[in-house]
Design a protein around this motif. Structure first.
Motif, mmCIF file in Angstrom:
data_model
loop_
_atom_site.group_PDB
_atom_site.id
_atom_site.type_symbol
_atom_site.label_atom_id
_atom_site.label_comp_id
_atom_site.label_asym_id
_atom_site.label_seq_id
_atom_site.Cartn_x
_atom_site.Cartn_y
_atom_site.Cartn_z
ATOM 1 N N UNK A 61 0.167 -10.801 3.689
ATOM 2 C CA UNK A 61 1.101 -9.935 4.386
ATOM 3 C C UNK A 61 1.179 -8.645 3.564
ATOM 4 N N UNK A 62 0.694 -7.563 4.128
ATOM 5 C CA UNK A 62 0.607 -6.299 3.397
ATOM 6 C C UNK A 62 1.642 -5.325 3.943
ATOM 7 N N UNK A 63 2.500 -4.823 3.066
ATOM 8 C CA UNK A 63 3.469 -3.799 3.440
ATOM 9 C C UNK A 63 2.850 -2.428 3.172
ATOM 10 N N UNK A 64 3.320 -1.438 3.902
ATOM 11 C CA UNK A 64 2.841 -0.070 3.707
ATOM 12 C C UNK A 64 4.035 0.860 3.571
ATOM 13 N N UNK A 65 3.952 1.756 2.595
ATOM 14 C CA UNK A 65 4.977 2.778 2.429
ATOM 15 C C UNK A 65 4.291 4.129 2.507
ATOM 16 N N UNK A 85 0.855 -1.183 0.000
ATOM 17 C CA UNK A 85 0.000 0.000 0.000
ATOM 18 C C UNK A 85 0.893 1.234 0.000
ATOM 19 N N UNK A 86 0.679 2.109 -0.958
ATOM 20 C CA UNK A 86 1.423 3.362 -1.065
ATOM 21 C C UNK A 86 0.550 4.468 -0.504
ATOM 22 N N UNK A 87 1.035 5.137 0.514
ATOM 23 C CA UNK A 87 0.255 6.177 1.174
ATOM 24 C C UNK A 87 0.975 7.515 1.041
ATOM 25 N N UNK A 88 0.217 8.556 0.821
ATOM 26 C CA UNK A 88 0.767 9.899 0.738
ATOM 27 C C UNK A 88 -0.227 10.813 0.060
ATOM 28 N N UNK A 100 10.460 8.098 3.062
ATOM 29 C CA UNK A 100 9.735 6.852 2.831
ATOM 30 C C UNK A 100 9.761 6.068 4.136
ATOM 31 N N UNK A 101 8.587 5.871 4.726
ATOM 32 C CA UNK A 101 8.464 5.054 5.939
ATOM 33 C C UNK A 101 7.891 3.708 5.520
ATOM 34 N N UNK A 102 8.723 2.700 5.602
ATOM 35 C CA UNK A 102 8.380 1.379 5.079
ATOM 36 C C UNK A 102 8.096 0.437 6.239
ATOM 37 N N UNK A 103 6.872 -0.069 6.269
ATOM 38 C CA UNK A 103 6.438 -1.010 7.300
ATOM 39 C C UNK A 103 6.129 -2.336 6.604
#
Length: 141
Positions: free
Chosen positions: A122-126, A30-33, A137-140
């Motif tokens: 498993x969902x990553x978020x940036x 998921x790309x957030x911003x 870029x905060x990568x979780x």
């Protein structure tokens, strides 16, 4: 664990290299911003690093773009702006996440993310935050 990387547009390879080191071949990100934060720009950098030739554009009106990567994998790019979770499911887009490759999701709702995690993905978020001459870029993942 959240990893924070500060990079200019010329240094996006640092972000892509880190993602390559932590994400499996099949990943949902998921790309957030905010608008114009650099979500599509990051996807373009990933595509370039993966050997995808040609233009990589935001799928604003088509909802999804698909790109072939070297080695046969795929890169999927979604723009879900103004698309509610229920409509996403009604359109049958959920099944797309079964396909091997990286799935880059712009404007994905919290409901969709929770649903995907609830069914075992498993969902990553940036999180992307523009700075004066760079982005954070905060990568979780």
């Amino acid at each position: 664990m959240i990893k924070e990387i500060i990079a200019s547009l010329d240094d996006l390879d640092k972000v892509v290299t880190y993602l390559d080191s932590i994400l499996p071949p099949h990943a949902i990100v998921f790309l957030r911003g905010d608008l114009a934060a650099g979500k599509t720009t990051l996807t373009q950098a990933i595509a370039k690093a993966k050997g995808i030739e040609g233009e990589v554009t935001s799928p604003t009106f088509s909802l999804q773009q698909c790109y072939g990567m070297e080695g046969g994998s795929m890169l999927y790019h979604y723009d879900l702006y103004r698309l509610e979770h229920e409509e996403f499911m009604r359109l049958g887009l959920f099944e797309e996440f079964e396909k091997e490759g990286w799935h880059m999701v712009e404007w994905g709702s919290d409901a969709l993310k929770s649903f995907l995690e609830g069914v075992g993905y498993n969902v990553a978020t940036i999180e992307i935050e523009p700075n004066e001459n760079s982005r954070t870029y905060r990568i979780d993942a």
